[in-house]
Design a protein around this motif. Sequence first.
Motif, mmCIF file in Angstrom:
data_model
loop_
_atom_site.group_PDB
_atom_site.id
_atom_site.type_symbol
_atom_site.label_atom_id
_atom_site.label_comp_id
_atom_site.label_asym_id
_atom_site.label_seq_id
_atom_site.Cartn_x
_atom_site.Cartn_y
_atom_site.Cartn_z
ATOM 1 N N LYS A 82 45.138 43.765 45.537
ATOM 2 C CA LYS A 82 43.457 44.060 45.100
ATOM 3 C C LYS A 82 42.984 43.086 44.383
ATOM 4 O O LYS A 82 41.767 42.637 44.755
ATOM 5 N N ASP A 83 43.751 42.221 43.522
ATOM 6 C CA ASP A 83 43.135 40.946 42.981
ATOM 7 C C ASP A 83 42.751 39.949 44.081
ATOM 8 O O ASP A 83 41.887 39.461 43.968
ATOM 9 N N TYR A 85 41.923 40.306 47.116
ATOM 10 C CA TYR A 85 40.911 40.746 47.889
ATOM 11 C C TYR A 85 39.692 40.512 47.074
ATOM 12 O O TYR A 85 38.782 39.769 47.692
ATOM 13 N N SER A 86 39.550 40.859 45.833
ATOM 14 C CA SER A 86 38.417 40.523 45.060
ATOM 15 C C SER A 86 37.984 39.132 45.019
ATOM 16 O O SER A 86 36.972 38.717 45.108
ATOM 17 N N ASP A 87 39.135 38.262 44.696
ATOM 18 C CA ASP A 87 39.031 36.758 44.748
ATOM 19 C C ASP A 87 38.443 36.125 46.047
ATOM 20 O O ASP A 87 37.644 35.469 45.865
ATOM 21 N N LEU A 89 36.931 37.782 48.369
ATOM 22 C CA LEU A 89 35.358 38.302 48.658
ATOM 23 C C LEU A 89 34.258 37.476 47.785
ATOM 24 O O LEU A 89 33.266 37.236 48.354
ATOM 25 N N HIS A 90 34.714 37.176 46.548
ATOM 26 C CA HIS A 90 33.968 36.432 45.818
ATOM 27 C C HIS A 90 33.506 35.105 46.217
ATOM 28 O O HIS A 90 32.620 34.504 46.298
#
Length: 247
Positions: A82-83, A85-87, A89-90
């Motif tokens: 999940k971390d 994915y966020s990285d 996407l950012h």
Amino acid sequence: MTEDSQRNFRSVYYEKVGFRGVEEKKSLEILLKDDHLDVEKLCTFSQRFPLPSMYRALVWKVLLGILPPHHESHAKVMRYRKDQYSDVLHALKVIRFVSDATPQVEVYLRMYQLESGKLPRSPSFPLPKAFEQYLNLEDSRLLSHLKTCSAVSKLPYDLWFKRCFAGCLPESSLQRVWDKIVSGSCKILVFVAVEILLTFKIKVMALNSAEKITNFLENIPQDSSDAIVSKAIDLWHKHCGTPVHSA
């Protein structure tokens, strides 16, 4: 009666009374109970049988390497994922490859490309040649019509082979196709495309321009999707063989 014959008898019985897939579901549950999941057996199962919806997400994650084979690591690894994915996407937003208005399908594609070092994506894609080859084997007259209309090079290959029919088939049919892709058989996409042409042959043969043919294929009727996928899987088995299930 031997164990194999008993299993075959039960499978036939379950299918006759409307419970097709009961034995397959039990086999999958046995595989998923192992402390260390056997990726090879899960892969073979996914290629040979439709995955039950309740286990699809788990099996896909294991086959794609999102989750490790060890059950006890799943919770920790999912937090890391999940971390991650966020990285990613950012990062895509910072370099302006995606925005809040970007379709989710394209976002996922760009994330994969960034992770695999293929951003921007390569324009080369070999599946159209295979598509033409198998369509010729199944219906050479239909292929000739497409060539006469100069439509072969203008078919919706991006929709079929890069988006893997997302936006073309409804979710229930799409999942059955993606079961095969996730387990390593991207060639199923070719046979879905071929079967779409075969299913709508009369309509396509009545169209006399590449633009009309492409427009129709980008917006095919949804009510035939399940039958198309089933026949496409049969074509896949016909030309590529049936994977042997490891019990």
